[in-house]
Design an enzyme around this catalytic site. Structure first.
Site, PDB file in Angstrom:
ATOM      1  N   ARG A   1       0.389  13.135 -18.541  1.00  0.00           N
ATOM      2  CA  ARG A   1      -1.027  12.820 -18.808  1.00  0.00           C
ATOM      3  C   ARG A   1      -1.456  11.847 -17.713  1.00  0.00           C
ATOM      4  O   ARG A   1      -0.960  10.713 -17.668  1.00  0.00           O
ATOM      5  CB  ARG A   1      -1.207  12.216 -20.198  1.00  0.00           C
TER       6      ARG A   1
ATOM      7  N   ARG B   1      -1.770  21.745 -32.161  1.00  0.00           N
ATOM      8  CA  ARG B   1      -1.159  21.254 -30.922  1.00  0.00           C
ATOM      9  C   ARG B   1       0.362  21.391 -31.030  1.00  0.00           C
ATOM     10  O   ARG B   1       1.030  21.788 -30.074  1.00  0.00           O
ATOM     11  CB  ARG B   1      -1.524  19.777 -30.689  1.00  0.00           C
TER      12      ARG B   1
ATOM     13  N   ASP C   1     -16.812  17.260 -27.708  1.00  0.00           N
ATOM     14  CA  ASP C   1     -15.801  16.248 -27.374  1.00  0.00           C
ATOM     15  C   ASP C   1     -16.563  14.970 -27.039  1.00  0.00           C
ATOM     16  O   ASP C   1     -17.796  14.989 -26.906  1.00  0.00           O
ATOM     17  CB  ASP C   1     -14.968  16.732 -26.171  1.00  0.00           C
TER      18      ASP C   1
ATOM     19  N   GLN D   1      -4.708  21.482 -25.085  1.00  0.00           N
ATOM     20  CA  GLN D   1      -5.738  21.448 -26.110  1.00  0.00           C
ATOM     21  C   GLN D   1      -6.324  22.848 -26.316  1.00  0.00           C
ATOM     22  O   GLN D   1      -6.546  23.285 -27.447  1.00  0.00           O
ATOM     23  CB  GLN D   1      -6.842  20.459 -25.711  1.00  0.00           C
TER      24      GLN D   1
ATOM     25  N   CYS E   1     -11.782  18.009 -30.462  1.00  0.00           N
ATOM     26  CA  CYS E   1     -10.364  17.875 -30.099  1.00  0.00           C
ATOM     27  C   CYS E   1      -9.777  16.558 -30.582  1.00  0.00           C
ATOM     28  O   CYS E   1      -8.560  16.424 -30.632  1.00  0.00           O
ATOM     29  CB  CYS E   1     -10.208  18.006 -28.595  1.00  0.00           C
TER      30      CYS E   1
ATOM     31  N   HIS F   1      -7.408  20.134 -19.648  1.00  0.00           N
ATOM     32  CA  HIS F   1      -6.603  19.803 -20.839  1.00  0.00           C
ATOM     33  C   HIS F   1      -6.171  21.127 -21.494  1.00  0.00           C
ATOM     34  O   HIS F   1      -6.582  21.456 -22.605  1.00  0.00           O
ATOM     35  CB  HIS F   1      -7.436  18.953 -21.797  1.00  0.00           C
TER      36      HIS F   1
HETATM   37  N1   CP Z   1      -6.749  15.700 -28.274  1.00  0.00           N
HETATM   38  C1   CP Z   1      -5.871  14.888 -27.657  1.00  0.00           C
HETATM   39  O1   CP Z   1      -5.350  15.181 -26.581  1.00  0.00           O
HETATM   40  O2   CP Z   1      -5.594  13.744 -28.350  1.00  0.00           O
HETATM   41  P1   CP Z   1      -4.717  12.508 -27.824  1.00  0.00           P
HETATM   42  O3   CP Z   1      -5.529  11.804 -26.755  1.00  0.00           O
HETATM   43  O4   CP Z   1      -4.516  11.665 -29.048  1.00  0.00           O
HETATM   44  O5   CP Z   1      -3.435  13.029 -27.263  1.00  0.00           O
HETATM   45  N1  NVA Z   2     -12.276  14.187 -22.782  1.00  0.00           N
HETATM   46  C1  NVA Z   2     -11.397  13.261 -23.472  1.00  0.00           C
HETATM   47  C2  NVA Z   2     -10.347  14.030 -24.214  1.00  0.00           C
HETATM   48  C3  NVA Z   2      -9.393  13.184 -25.012  1.00  0.00           C
HETATM   49  C4  NVA Z   2      -8.333  14.000 -25.681  1.00  0.00           C
HETATM   50  C5  NVA Z   2     -10.797  12.278 -22.500  1.00  0.00           C
HETATM   51  O1  NVA Z   2     -10.408  12.701 -21.396  1.00  0.00           O
HETATM   52  O2  NVA Z   2     -10.715  11.093 -22.819  1.00  0.00           O
END
Ligand code: CP
Ligand code: NVA
Length: 294
Positions: free
Chosen positions: A99, A282, A217, A129, A254, A126
């Site tokens: 990440r 997930r 989102d 997701q 999400c 992502h």
């Molecule tokens: N939706 C998602 O990726 O959640 P987290 O940021 O909690 O991993």
């Molecule tokens: N768009 C959001 C998604 C979090 C799962 C972010 O990048 O923070």
């Protein structure tokens, strides 16, 4: 050849269907210890609840092991090159899930690693997701045929991957987005090359009008905190609330959600919310993905 999953279209449409079918099977019948003795390294530059816990739990359920590596846990944080990190991790573990802020960091790691690199969220994508989102839609509607999705919100990482993944399974997608926040040409071109062409509008009511489900989102993604005030102003009118949505319209998010910003508390907490299934899925989809990549 080592397979990576940096975005949804790293799979072919057939492979995507296979991963979703295996995920459905794991969800209903449980999973075998298909990854016994295997290890996943999880590199996190940003916080996470779902991604971290679902990957770690998924590896345990598959008989394997996961190692959590936060921003201060590796030499990456002190400037060791991504290329070196990718090569060294390849000598120890069987997969890396990362990440990251900069998507190119994953691209570079994939260029140097000899094991699969999985995108657990970057600034532009992502895809894990999206796998869960597709399984959730498939379960809820009993398939993808004739299902229309409305996206109301930011043109961010979640939308980018979802637009491509949705086209791969033939979903109709209408994207309502404020001017200046549209997905990039690259994302739109890749989505168009896969299936139905997404419709773009600046009017949220247009995205809701013919939709079977509406997805949103957060407006302020991780790393965008300085743009917060400007974005809150630009996204006015794009909130999922009971005025915008017809009564029984299912909604997706999400998570994490910012109640009172992109979605109201009553909508997220109502029976129409598929968010909790998205979160659960997930786990099942990532187990299927890792088994596929192994
Ligand atoms: N939706 C998602 O990726 O959640 P987290 O940021 O909690 O991993
Ligand atoms: N768009 C959001 C998604 C979090 C799962 C972010 O990048 O923070």
């Amino acid at each position: 050849m080592t397979r990576h999953f940096l975005d949804a279209d790293n799979l072919s449409p057939g492979e995507l269907a296979e991963v979703l079918a295996v995920a459905e099977e794991f969800k209903s019948d449980g999973s075998p210890a298909a990854l016994a003795g295997r290890t996943l390294a999880m590199l996190f530059e940003k916080p996470s609840t779902r991604t971290r816990v679902s990957f770690e739990t998924g590896m345990t359920q598959l008989g394997g092991h996961a190692i959590f590596l936060g921003p201060d846990d590796t030499q990456l944080g002190r400037g060791e090159p991504v290329s070196d990190t990718g090569r060294v991790l390849s000598r120890y573990v069987d997969f890396v899930m990362g990440r990251v802020f900069d998507h190119d960091c994953l691209v570079e790691m994939a260029e140097h690693a000899t094991i699969p690199i999985v995108n657990g969220l970057s600034d532009t994508a992502h895809p894990c997701q999206s796998l869960a989102d597709l399984l959730t839609i498939h379960e809820h509607f009993g398939g993808f045929e004739d299902v229309s999705v409305g996206w109301v919100g930011d043109g961010n990482n979640v939308l980018n991957s979802f637009a491509v993944a949705a086209a791969m399974v033939g979903l109709d997608l209408t994207i309502a987005i404020p001017e200046g926040y549209e997905p990039s040409d690259d994302v739109l071109t890749r989505a168009k090359s896969q299936g139905p062409i997404p419709t773009l509008t600046h009017d949220p009511t247009e995205a809701v009008a013919d939709a079977d489900v509406v997805y949103t989102d957060v407006w302020v993604s991780m790393g965008e905190e300085e743009e917060r005030e400007a974005k809150l102003a630009d996204f006015e009118g794009f909130q999922l609330n009971s005025e915008l949505l017809p009564d029984s319209m299912p909604v997706m998010h999400c998570l994490p959600a910012h109640r009172g910003e992109e979605i109201t508390n009553d909508v997220l907490e109502s029976d129409r919310s598929l968010s909790w299934s998205q979160a659960e899925n997930r786990l099942h989809t990532q187990k299927a993905l890792l088994t596929f990549l192994a």
